[in-house]
Design a protein around this motif. Sequence first.
Motif, PDB file in Angstrom:
ATOM      1  N   LEU A  78     -86.332   4.665  43.940  1.00  0.00           N
ATOM      2  CA  LEU A  78     -87.297   4.764  42.845  1.00  0.00           C
ATOM      3  C   LEU A  78     -86.636   4.544  41.486  1.00  0.00           C
ATOM      4  N   PRO A  79     -87.431   4.156  40.488  1.00  0.00           N
ATOM      5  CA  PRO A  79     -86.920   4.118  39.108  1.00  0.00           C
ATOM      6  C   PRO A  79     -86.692   5.544  38.619  1.00  0.00           C
ATOM      7  N   CYS A 123     -99.927   1.671  46.017  1.00  0.00           N
ATOM      8  CA  CYS A 123    -100.934   2.504  45.355  1.00  0.00           C
ATOM      9  C   CYS A 123    -100.631   2.793  43.884  1.00  0.00           C
ATOM     10  N   PHE A 124     -99.366   2.844  43.525  1.00  0.00           N
ATOM     11  CA  PHE A 124     -98.986   3.144  42.141  1.00  0.00           C
ATOM     12  C   PHE A 124     -97.976   2.118  41.622  1.00  0.00           C
ATOM     13  N   PRO A 125     -98.329   0.830  41.645  1.00  0.00           N
ATOM     14  CA  PRO A 125     -97.362  -0.211  41.267  1.00  0.00           C
ATOM     15  C   PRO A 125     -96.879  -0.102  39.821  1.00  0.00           C
ATOM     16  N   GLN A 126     -97.699   0.481  38.943  1.00  0.00           N
ATOM     17  CA  GLN A 126     -97.314   0.576  37.539  1.00  0.00           C
ATOM     18  C   GLN A 126     -96.078   1.450  37.345  1.00  0.00           C
ATOM     19  N   TYR A 127     -95.853   2.378  38.275  1.00  0.00           N
ATOM     20  CA  TYR A 127     -94.677   3.247  38.170  1.00  0.00           C
ATOM     21  C   TYR A 127     -93.471   2.692  38.925  1.00  0.00           C
ATOM     22  N   ILE A 128     -93.712   1.714  39.779  1.00  0.00           N
ATOM     23  CA  ILE A 128     -92.645   1.163  40.614  1.00  0.00           C
ATOM     24  C   ILE A 128     -92.135  -0.171  40.094  1.00  0.00           C
ATOM     25  N   THR A 129     -92.984  -0.941  39.437  1.00  0.00           N
ATOM     26  CA  THR A 129     -92.625  -2.324  39.095  1.00  0.00           C
ATOM     27  C   THR A 129     -92.428  -2.601  37.612  1.00  0.00           C
ATOM     28  N   VAL A 130     -92.759  -1.660  36.720  1.00  0.00           N
ATOM     29  CA  VAL A 130     -92.627  -1.965  35.290  1.00  0.00           C
ATOM     30  C   VAL A 130     -91.831  -0.929  34.503  1.00  0.00           C
ATOM     31  N   ALA A 131     -91.682   0.275  35.029  1.00  0.00           N
ATOM     32  CA  ALA A 131     -91.013   1.342  34.283  1.00  0.00           C
ATOM     33  C   ALA A 131     -89.534   1.397  34.614  1.00  0.00           C
ATOM     34  N   ILE A 147     -81.545  11.092  30.601  1.00  0.00           N
ATOM     35  CA  ILE A 147     -82.088   9.825  31.079  1.00  0.00           C
ATOM     36  C   ILE A 147     -81.729   8.731  30.086  1.00  0.00           C
ATOM     37  N   THR A 148     -81.448   7.540  30.572  1.00  0.00           N
ATOM     38  CA  THR A 148     -81.096   6.424  29.700  1.00  0.00           C
ATOM     39  C   THR A 148     -82.352   5.817  29.078  1.00  0.00           C
ATOM     40  N   PRO A 149     -82.196   5.040  27.988  1.00  0.00           N
ATOM     41  CA  PRO A 149     -83.361   4.467  27.284  1.00  0.00           C
ATOM     42  C   PRO A 149     -84.216   3.576  28.176  1.00  0.00           C
ATOM     43  N   ALA A 150     -85.517   3.570  27.914  1.00  0.00           N
ATOM     44  CA  ALA A 150     -86.461   2.774  28.697  1.00  0.00           C
ATOM     45  C   ALA A 150     -86.417   1.314  28.286  1.00  0.00           C
ATOM     46  N   ILE A 151     -86.759   0.448  29.245  1.00  0.00           N
ATOM     47  CA  ILE A 151     -86.902  -0.985  29.005  1.00  0.00           C
ATOM     48  C   ILE A 151     -88.345  -1.345  29.319  1.00  0.00           C
ATOM     49  N   GLU A 152     -89.003  -2.035  28.416  1.00  0.00           N
ATOM     50  CA  GLU A 152     -90.422  -2.343  28.605  1.00  0.00           C
ATOM     51  C   GLU A 152     -90.691  -3.816  28.872  1.00  0.00           C
ATOM     52  N   THR A 153     -89.646  -4.610  29.007  1.00  0.00           N
ATOM     53  CA  THR A 153     -89.856  -6.054  29.131  1.00  0.00           C
ATOM     54  C   THR A 153     -89.790  -6.562  30.550  1.00  0.00           C
ATOM     55  N   ILE A 154     -89.348  -5.727  31.502  1.00  0.00           N
ATOM     56  CA  ILE A 154     -89.201  -6.173  32.887  1.00  0.00           C
ATOM     57  C   ILE A 154     -90.476  -5.867  33.647  1.00  0.00           C
ATOM     58  N   PRO A 159     -84.289  -6.640  39.878  1.00  0.00           N
ATOM     59  CA  PRO A 159     -83.840  -7.752  39.056  1.00  0.00           C
ATOM     60  C   PRO A 159     -83.562  -9.020  39.841  1.00  0.00           C
ATOM     61  N   LEU A 160     -84.409  -9.349  40.824  1.00  0.00           N
ATOM     62  CA  LEU A 160     -84.163 -10.479  41.706  1.00  0.00           C
ATOM     63  C   LEU A 160     -84.199 -11.810  40.967  1.00  0.00           C
ATOM     64  N   LYS A 161     -85.141 -11.978  40.037  1.00  0.00           N
ATOM     65  CA  LYS A 161     -85.307 -13.263  39.385  1.00  0.00           C
ATOM     66  C   LYS A 161     -84.763 -13.278  37.958  1.00  0.00           C
ATOM     67  N   GLN A 162     -84.078 -12.248  37.563  1.00  0.00           N
ATOM     68  CA  GLN A 162     -83.490 -12.224  36.233  1.00  0.00           C
ATOM     69  C   GLN A 162     -82.226 -13.069  36.213  1.00  0.00           C
ATOM     70  N   THR A 163     -81.867 -13.490  35.031  1.00  0.00           N
ATOM     71  CA  THR A 163     -80.599 -14.186  34.865  1.00  0.00           C
ATOM     72  C   THR A 163     -79.528 -13.136  34.596  1.00  0.00           C
ATOM     73  N   VAL A 164     -79.044 -12.550  35.654  1.00  0.00           N
ATOM     74  CA  VAL A 164     -78.043 -11.491  35.565  1.00  0.00           C
ATOM     75  C   VAL A 164     -76.757 -11.970  36.211  1.00  0.00           C
ATOM     76  N   PRO A 165     -75.633 -11.804  35.550  1.00  0.00           N
ATOM     77  CA  PRO A 165     -74.362 -12.211  36.151  1.00  0.00           C
ATOM     78  C   PRO A 165     -74.115 -11.527  37.489  1.00  0.00           C
TER      79      PRO A 165
END
Length: 314
Positions: A78-79, A123-131, A147-154, A159-165
């Motif tokens: 989980l996130p 059932c609760f994709p908003q908590y699994i896929t964006v937070a 807790i570390t700072p939130a990211i709202e852009t993913i 991170p399967l399709k991100q351009t991550v090293p």
Amino acid sequence: MEIKTKDFFMKQNHMRKILISLIPIILGAIYFFGWRTLVLMSVVTSFGILTEYAFKRKRNQPVSEAVIVTSILFTLTLPVSIPFWVAIVGIIFGVIFATEVFGGYGFNVFNPALVARTFLYICFPQYITVAWNAPSAGFPGGFASYITPAIETITQATPLKQTVPISQLFWGNVSGSMGETSAFLIMIAAIILLVTKAIDWQLLLSPLVGFIGMSAVSILIAPAKAPSIQYGLLSGAFLMLAVFFVTDGSTAPKTVEGKWIYGILIGTITVIIRVFGIFVGGAMFAVLIMNTFVPIMDEGIKYLKEQQRKQVSL
């Protein structure tokens, strides 16, 4: 081997080996995302134990240590910022509908942690896929924060399709589910499990074979959609699924041939869903799909072997 005692918990040495292997991943999750990891894990584990206890007390049986492993594995998928109530709903659903309705641990067809995670994913994709939350870096990292700072852009599950090293995916300093970001720590856990003989090497290797083979095919068929093999292996939680869920002895085949077929198909289906489907979390669906066929797979293989023995004896 399970030994019933008069204690609250049933002693399960196999589960304790898994818990030991999870220690590096848990510490890594705290480092990357903060102490909320441990708080959330404690809450989820408490409700997982209470849920199983509600069923066991009626039969005057001890609670299995497997529910602790289930709760921790579920939490690590989980996130870190997921609301407590969502995680609680998930673990209660997983324990009841993936374990207890089948008669308890050892009789379950589906992995309860994976069922719980899939339930929330649908059932609760908003908590699994964006937070998501940013991973910490340097010393002391997340050990100095709740807790570390939130990211709202993913807007995807991992991170399967991100351009991550590749290096970041390997070490784990990338946003994602708490226990799934570091391939390095997952590999350490795999080594511990193999050395202690807590998992079957065939069940660990076979999904990798299927994944690599199908990834190579998908790159030829759809190069614009398919990520590189190494990127696919290190992202999308596939290694976590391969090490801890494909190798689950209670839901995996018991025959040698079945183990290879099972694992290879999981790796293959994962790539197909990722590349040609709409869900990034292809691995978890692949495992649950194959869980469905395990009983008939083992029976079919035993039947074919018996037929071969009869033909040889004629």
